[in-house]
Design an enzyme around this catalytic site. Structure first.
Site, PDB file in Angstrom:
ATOM      1  N   SER A 212       0.864  -1.187   0.000  1.00 21.29           N
ATOM      2  CA  SER A 212       0.000   0.000   0.000  1.00 21.29           C
ATOM      3  C   SER A 212       0.897   1.232   0.000  1.00 21.29           C
ATOM      4  O   SER A 212       2.077   1.144   0.382  1.00 21.29           O
ATOM      5  CB  SER A 212      -0.847  -0.004   1.276  1.00 21.29           C
ATOM      6  OG  SER A 212      -1.493   1.244   1.468  1.00 21.29           O
TER       7      SER A 212
ATOM      8  N   TYR B  61      -2.470  -1.247  10.314  1.00 20.58           N
ATOM      9  CA  TYR B  61      -2.373  -1.362   8.854  1.00 20.58           C
ATOM     10  C   TYR B  61      -1.016  -0.853   8.366  1.00 20.58           C
ATOM     11  O   TYR B  61      -0.343  -1.499   7.561  1.00 20.58           O
ATOM     12  CB  TYR B  61      -3.520  -0.565   8.227  1.00 20.58           C
ATOM     13  CG  TYR B  61      -3.706  -0.743   6.746  1.00 20.58           C
ATOM     14  CD1 TYR B  61      -4.448  -1.804   6.237  1.00 20.58           C
ATOM     15  CD2 TYR B  61      -3.171   0.166   5.837  1.00 20.58           C
ATOM     16  CE1 TYR B  61      -4.645  -1.962   4.867  1.00 20.58           C
ATOM     17  CE2 TYR B  61      -3.359   0.026   4.475  1.00 20.58           C
ATOM     18  CZ  TYR B  61      -4.103  -1.038   3.996  1.00 20.58           C
ATOM     19  OH  TYR B  61      -4.286  -1.183   2.636  1.00 20.58           O
TER      20      TYR B  61
HETATM   21  P1  NAD Z   1     -11.508  -6.041  -0.384  1.00 23.15           P
HETATM   22  O1  NAD Z   1     -12.149  -5.993   0.958  1.00 23.15           O
HETATM   23  O2  NAD Z   1     -12.316  -5.822  -1.595  1.00 23.15           O
HETATM   24  O3  NAD Z   1     -10.726  -7.391  -0.566  1.00 23.15           O
HETATM   25  C1  NAD Z   1     -10.054  -8.016   0.486  1.00 23.15           C
HETATM   26  C2  NAD Z   1     -10.003  -9.476   0.159  1.00 23.15           C
HETATM   27  O4  NAD Z   1      -9.370 -10.153   1.232  1.00 23.15           O
HETATM   28  C3  NAD Z   1     -11.410 -10.074  -0.005  1.00 23.15           C
HETATM   29  O5  NAD Z   1     -11.397 -11.000  -1.060  1.00 23.15           O
HETATM   30  C4  NAD Z   1     -11.623 -10.767   1.321  1.00 23.15           C
HETATM   31  O6  NAD Z   1     -12.522 -11.852   1.219  1.00 23.15           O
HETATM   32  C5  NAD Z   1     -10.214 -11.227   1.610  1.00 23.15           C
HETATM   33  N1  NAD Z   1      -9.990 -11.580   3.003  1.00 23.15           N
HETATM   34  C6  NAD Z   1     -10.245 -10.835   4.102  1.00 23.15           C
HETATM   35  N2  NAD Z   1      -9.958 -11.554   5.209  1.00 23.15           N
HETATM   36  C7  NAD Z   1      -9.519 -12.763   4.782  1.00 23.15           C
HETATM   37  C8  NAD Z   1      -9.099 -13.939   5.439  1.00 23.15           C
HETATM   38  N3  NAD Z   1      -9.075 -14.025   6.769  1.00 23.15           N
HETATM   39  N4  NAD Z   1      -8.740 -15.001   4.679  1.00 23.15           N
HETATM   40  C9  NAD Z   1      -8.797 -14.930   3.323  1.00 23.15           C
HETATM   41  N5  NAD Z   1      -9.185 -13.857   2.660  1.00 23.15           N
HETATM   42  C10 NAD Z   1      -9.548 -12.784   3.377  1.00 23.15           C
HETATM   43  O7  NAD Z   1     -10.292  -4.994  -0.318  1.00 23.15           O
HETATM   44  P2  NAD Z   1      -9.232  -4.507  -1.406  1.00 23.15           P
HETATM   45  O8  NAD Z   1      -9.250  -3.036  -1.369  1.00 23.15           O
HETATM   46  O9  NAD Z   1      -9.397  -5.219  -2.681  1.00 23.15           O
HETATM   47  O10 NAD Z   1      -7.868  -4.938  -0.682  1.00 23.15           O
HETATM   48  C11 NAD Z   1      -7.008  -5.912  -1.225  1.00 23.15           C
HETATM   49  C12 NAD Z   1      -5.586  -5.607  -0.785  1.00 23.15           C
HETATM   50  O11 NAD Z   1      -5.177  -4.350  -1.330  1.00 23.15           O
HETATM   51  C13 NAD Z   1      -5.416  -5.491   0.733  1.00 23.15           C
HETATM   52  O12 NAD Z   1      -4.204  -6.073   1.123  1.00 23.15           O
HETATM   53  C14 NAD Z   1      -5.386  -3.995   0.941  1.00 23.15           C
HETATM   54  O13 NAD Z   1      -4.678  -3.646   2.102  1.00 23.15           O
HETATM   55  C15 NAD Z   1      -4.663  -3.545  -0.312  1.00 23.15           C
HETATM   56  N6  NAD Z   1      -4.848  -2.134  -0.632  1.00 23.15           N
HETATM   57  C16 NAD Z   1      -6.086  -1.647  -0.947  1.00 23.15           C
HETATM   58  C17 NAD Z   1      -6.199  -0.300  -1.267  1.00 23.15           C
HETATM   59  C18 NAD Z   1      -7.515   0.294  -1.653  1.00 23.15           C
HETATM   60  O14 NAD Z   1      -7.595   1.511  -1.787  1.00 23.15           O
HETATM   61  N7  NAD Z   1      -8.561  -0.496  -1.869  1.00 23.15           N
HETATM   62  C19 NAD Z   1      -5.088   0.522  -1.235  1.00 23.15           C
HETATM   63  C20 NAD Z   1      -3.853  -0.009  -0.906  1.00 23.15           C
HETATM   64  C21 NAD Z   1      -3.752  -1.348  -0.614  1.00 23.15           C
END
Ligand code: NAD
Length: 257
Positions: free
Chosen positions: A139, A152
């Site tokens: 991130s 985080y």
């Molecule tokens: P999201 O909530 O859409 O997806 C998260 C995924 O992780 C989902 O598929 C969920 O089912 C899964 N998950 C959660 N807990 C779990 C567990 N215990 N076991 C297995 N799977 C699990 O969120 P996202 O935004 O797509 O985030 C995905 C990644 O990207 C994360 O690591 C997040 O920190 C990172 N990220 C997101 C953003 C953003 O702006 N969305 C920015 C930077 C980084």
């Protein structure tokens, strides 16, 4: 296609960025293994849809990334694991003196520890196959901090550090390990932060998006899951064979500030 014959295991891929990466991996020819902690018909339907629209083999495997044994079992059950995308992640926002300890533990377990377990399980398979790519979804918070996101930010800085170490340990092998550092991407994880932020700042939805969430994103646009998928595919391409131990920001200029 560039990734034909490779199998990509993507943790946390039944929604958001992980699902977007799975689609782009499949479009580049890789077989894909989707994952989350649920075991619903719609989880398996996502894999069926990817398979039918792209022609690759796609499976969904239930495994809880908060549990080390499940992380390792996911990689074992996947069979081949040429590409490992450590993407599963959760968020909780609170001042550190009010931060619930169980939320801290869950964030560190899912956002950081899971990547340790999956990487440890996947590297022997990559070595046996003579090729491997580990892509950690960190991130902008892996490179910089924001208030109220202590767990985080700690987990994401941790995964950037682990990325460098794994890269050094595999530097003389045909294996690379890199981290992608997205800024704000409009996914369910971000969507879930909007109501709390609206209340905290007493603002409407659009104002929260432009003035609070994208305040530090100079482009004033969310990154898309397709862009993140494309970046992950690039890191698995021949052009990226000498890129290892680094971070690639997809953040509209956030970390250039
Ligand atoms: P999201 O909530 O859409 O997806 C998260 C995924 O992780 C989902 O598929 C969920 O089912 C899964 N998950 C959660 N807990 C779990 C567990 N215990 N076991 C297995 N799977 C699990 O969120 P996202 O935004 O797509 O985030 C995905 C990644 O990207 C994360 O690591 C997040 O920190 C990172 N990220 C997101 C953003 C953003 O702006 N969305 C920015 C930077 C980084």
């Amino acid at each position: 296609m560039e990734l034909s014959g490779k199998t990509a295991v993507i943790t946390g891929s039944n929604s958001g960025i992980g699902l977007g990466i799975a689609w782009e991996m499949a479009r580049a020819g890789a077989d894909v293994v989707l994952n989350s902690f649920t075991d619903r018909d719609e989880d398996h339907a996502l894999a069926e849809q990817i398979a039918s629209e792209t022609g690759v083999t796609a499976r969904y495997i239930k495994a809880d990334m908060s549990k080390g044994d499940d992380c390792r079992a996911l990689v074992e059950q996947a069979g081949a694991c040429d590409i490992l995308i450590n993407n599963a992640g959760i968020q909780h926002v609170a001042p550190i003196d009010e931060f619930p300890a169980d939320k801290w533990d869950a964030i560190i377990a899912i956002n950081l520890n899971s990547a340790f377990h999956t990487t440890a399980a996947a590297l022997p398979k990559m070595r046996a196959a003579g090729w491997g790519r580990v892509v950690n979804i960190a991130s902008a918070h892996g490179l910089t901090a924001s208030p109220y996101k202590a767990a985080y930010v700690a987990a994401k800085h941790g995964i950037v550090g682990m990325t460098k170490t794994v890269a050094l340990e595999t530097a003389q092998e045909p294996i690379t390990c890199n981290a992608i550092c997205p800024g704000y991407v409009l996914t369910p994880l971000v969507e879930a932060q909007i109501p709390d932020t609206m209340e905290k700042y007493n603002m409407g939805r659009e104002e929260v998006i432009k003035k609070v969430m994208l305040e530090r994103q100079p482009s004033k646009e969310f990154a898309t899951v397709e862009q993140l998928g494309g970046t992950a595919v690039f890191l698995c391409s021949a052009a990226a064979a000498q890129i290892t131990g680094t971070t690639i920001s997809v953040d509209g200029g956030w970390t250039a500030l």
